[in-house]
Design a protein around this motif. Structure first.
Motif, short mmCIF file in Angstrom:
data_model
loop_
_atom_site.label_atom_id
_atom_site.label_comp_id
_atom_site.label_asym_id
_atom_site.label_seq_id
_atom_site.Cartn_x
_atom_site.Cartn_y
_atom_site.Cartn_z
N LEU A 70 34.55 47.81 42.92
CA LEU A 70 35.32 47.11 41.83
C LEU A 70 35.59 45.53 42.02
N VAL A 71 35.08 45.15 43.45
CA VAL A 71 35.46 44.01 43.45
C VAL A 71 34.69 42.85 43.24
N PRO A 72 33.23 42.84 43.01
CA PRO A 72 32.42 41.86 42.74
C PRO A 72 32.71 41.45 41.10
N PHE A 73 32.48 42.30 40.27
CA PHE A 73 32.93 41.96 38.77
C PHE A 73 34.22 41.45 38.51
N ALA A 74 35.18 42.14 39.06
CA ALA A 74 36.44 41.68 39.04
C ALA A 74 36.68 40.11 39.40
N MET A 75 35.88 39.92 40.78
CA MET A 75 36.20 38.34 41.01
C MET A 75 35.29 37.72 40.24
N PHE A 76 34.14 37.81 39.45
CA PHE A 76 33.35 37.18 38.60
C PHE A 76 34.24 36.79 37.54
N VAL A 77 34.74 37.78 36.68
CA VAL A 77 35.83 37.69 35.51
C VAL A 77 36.79 36.83 35.84
N GLY A 78 37.50 37.18 37.08
CA GLY A 78 38.79 36.28 37.37
C GLY A 78 38.57 34.80 37.33
N ILE A 79 37.30 34.45 38.20
CA ILE A 79 37.08 33.03 38.51
C ILE A 79 36.44 32.39 37.03
N LYS A 80 35.66 33.21 36.30
CA LYS A 80 35.18 32.65 35.04
C LYS A 80 36.48 32.42 33.94
N MET A 81 37.18 33.22 33.94
CA MET A 81 38.28 33.19 33.21
C MET A 81 39.54 32.62 33.66
N ARG A 82 39.57 32.25 35.01
CA ARG A 82 40.61 31.50 35.49
C ARG A 82 42.21 32.54 35.66
N VAL A 83 41.65 33.61 35.66
CA VAL A 83 42.98 34.81 35.55
C VAL A 83 42.82 35.60 36.78
N ALA A 84 43.77 35.51 37.49
CA ALA A 84 43.95 36.18 38.96
C ALA A 84 44.25 37.58 38.74
N ARG A 85 44.56 38.07 37.72
CA ARG A 85 44.91 39.47 37.29
C ARG A 85 43.98 40.42 37.50
N HIS A 86 42.67 39.91 36.90
CA HIS A 86 41.54 40.68 36.93
C HIS A 86 41.00 41.03 38.65
N LEU A 87 41.40 40.29 39.57
CA LEU A 87 41.04 40.87 40.89
C LEU A 87 42.07 41.40 41.37
N LEU A 88 43.39 40.83 41.47
CA LEU A 88 44.38 41.41 41.95
C LEU A 88 44.56 42.95 41.71
N ILE A 89 44.28 43.27 40.17
CA ILE A 89 44.70 44.74 39.88
C ILE A 89 43.72 45.83 40.73
N VAL A 90 42.33 45.09 40.62
CA VAL A 90 41.20 46.41 41.27
C VAL A 90 41.78 46.41 42.78
N LEU A 91 42.46 45.22 43.45
CA LEU A 91 42.50 45.35 44.74
C LEU A 91 43.81 46.26 45.29
N LEU A 92 44.49 46.79 44.01
CA LEU A 92 45.24 48.10 44.44
C LEU A 92 44.79 49.33 44.79
N VAL A 93 43.77 49.67 44.28
CA VAL A 93 42.93 50.55 44.77
C VAL A 93 42.81 50.88 46.23
N PRO A 94 43.31 51.87 46.78
CA PRO A 94 43.63 52.17 48.17
C PRO A 94 42.42 51.98 49.07
N ASP A 95 42.31 51.23 49.98
CA ASP A 95 41.42 51.05 51.07
C ASP A 95 41.74 51.47 52.28
N LYS A 96 41.18 52.62 52.78
CA LYS A 96 41.53 53.45 53.94
C LYS A 96 41.32 52.69 55.31
N ARG A 97 40.57 51.64 55.12
CA ARG A 97 40.41 50.58 56.41
C ARG A 97 41.08 49.47 56.12
N GLY A 98 41.86 49.08 54.97
CA GLY A 98 42.92 48.00 54.89
C GLY A 98 42.51 46.76 54.29
N PRO A 99 41.21 46.21 54.46
CA PRO A 99 41.10 44.62 53.93
C PRO A 99 41.45 44.46 52.50
#
Length: 402
Positions: free
Chosen positions: A300-329
């Motif tokens: 979920l991260v690459p496209f969300a990062m692309f759209v977030g930076i392209k549109m200057r909207v942090a929400r696109h990246l932050l919201i996908v980072l809510l998906v649980p990461d069993k390792r944490g990063p």
């Protein structure tokens, strides 16, 4: 003791905390989330003045912008599905017109809009309305996340959600229903991935057709079973190609945002950051034997990062980072970004948080590269054809230890 050794020690300590303490902390987190969410429920849905205990709570008078815009498009689809992108056969109400133009209202792929229309229809039939259905989606996403965290790293749940101000507003007032629907599908895929179910692949294909955020998962086509890969490709074809022959104005959803947010420099910056990030991520996944759960979350991260930076909207990246990461990063990155914004919003504006979280994600990739070993990386760089074969190979069975 180095920083990494200290972090590992803290992780081990938290994982040893007994269940009653875990449940107590999580219960406190959920109660805090409810307290933060209550003021975000609009008066148009529930008027708190009718309840003595809540009569002093300040409320928004009307629904949030996404609730308004997506409700209109849901009604358009239910009125005439073929009018989905022309929106010529159903007038907007004054409130809908004042909030979004017809073109601005829910420019999403057909799978996303059909899902929105289904939520609207169920809400109308049950009496809880579209707003109530989206609220249930948010609750379902959080509940699935909580189950996953309790089975992996429990402490990531309070780390993410004790600071619920930003997403309390996004989930309960604004209502990111298109994201929430996609995230629920992704969470279902993630849960199934714990038992290595092939259905996870197909759910990720469905998620891509609803919202392009998980688009990077399409590279898994190279390693799927042939039958699964064919169904996966068929879902993408049905979601993105077939609509061209059904709906007029369908292609405008892919160009709409070019006209309203960002510019060519933002696009260039997004490409320069996301292309190397995606390449390194793919290499890390293969070299460290990331399992299906890892690959689902990171996809979920690459496209969300692309759209977030392209549109200057942090929400696109932050919201996908809510998906649980069993390792944490990924979850740690989101919690740091949200904490900075909550602590000093005048200093760390959302635009700054977007780049801070991007830098943190690169830093975590660098830590993974360090784990691989620089000697191995240099050797792989000297043998590009062998490295390409590695990237195209099937995932290793011996996944990186959690």
């Amino acid at each position: 003791m180095t920083f990494l050794e200290a972090a590992a020690a803290v992780d081990r300590f938290l994982l040893r905390v007994n269940r009653p303490v875990q449940y107590t902390v999580i219960a406190a987190t959920v109660l805090n989330m409810i307290a933060v969410a209550i003021p975000n429920v609009p008066r148009a849905y529930v008027d708190y003045t009718r309840f003595p205990l809540l009569s002093g709570v300040r409320q928004h008078d009307t629904y949030g912008t996404d609730t308004i815009g997506n409700s209109y498009v849901a009604k358009v689809v239910l009125n005439d599905p073929l009018d989905m992108y022309t929106k010529a056969r159903l007038e907007q109400t004054p409130l809908e017109r004042a909030t979004w133009t017809r073109e601005e209202s829910a420019p999403y792929p057909p799978a996303g809009l059909l899902t929105t229309a289904g939520l609207y229809a169920i809400g109308a039939a049950t009496g809880i309305e579209f707003y109530g259905m989206v609220l249930l989606l948010a609750a379902l996403f959080v509940a699935l996340s909580l189950w996953y965290f309790l089975n992996t790293r429990w402490y990531l749940f309070p780390l993410l959600y004790l600071n619920f101000a930003y997403f309390g507003n996004r989930f309960v007032y604004v209502q990111d229903d298109s994201y929430l629907a996609m995230l629920v599908v992704v969470m279902t895929a993630l849960v199934l991935a714990r038992s290595r179910r092939e259905a996870s692949h197909l759910l990720m294909a469905l998620a891509i057709t609803m919202k392009l955020s998980p688009a990077a998962y399409a590279r898994e086509l190279l390693t799927m079973r042939r039958s699964t890969a064919m169904i996966f490709a068929a879902i993408l074809f049905a979601g993105f190609v077939l609509p061209y022959f059904i709906w007029d104005n369908y292609l405008t959803i892919f160009t709409f945002h070019d006209e309203v947010k960002g510019n060519i420099y933002d696009t260039v910056a997004a490409v320069l950051l996301v292309v190397p990030f995606t390449s390194v991520l793919w290499y890390v996944e293969k070299r460290l034997g990331f399992d299906m759960e890892d690959r689902i979350g990171w996809s979920l991260v690459p496209f969300a990062m692309f759209v977030g930076i392209k549109m200057r909207v942090a929400r696109h990246l932050l919201i996908v980072l809510l998906v649980p990461d069993k390792r944490g990063p990924r979850n740690i990155t989101a919690s740091i970004g949200l904490a900075l914004y909550a602590a000093a919003p005048d200093v760390f504006r959302l635009g700054s948080v977007l780049y801070i979280t991007t830098v943190l994600l690169f830093a975590f990739l660098a830590l993974y590269l360090r784990r691989i070993g620089w000697a191995t990386i240099r050797d792989d760089a000297r043998h590009p054809l062998r490295t390409v074969r590695l990237l195209l190979s099937e995932p290793r069975r011996d996944s990186l230890a959690a």
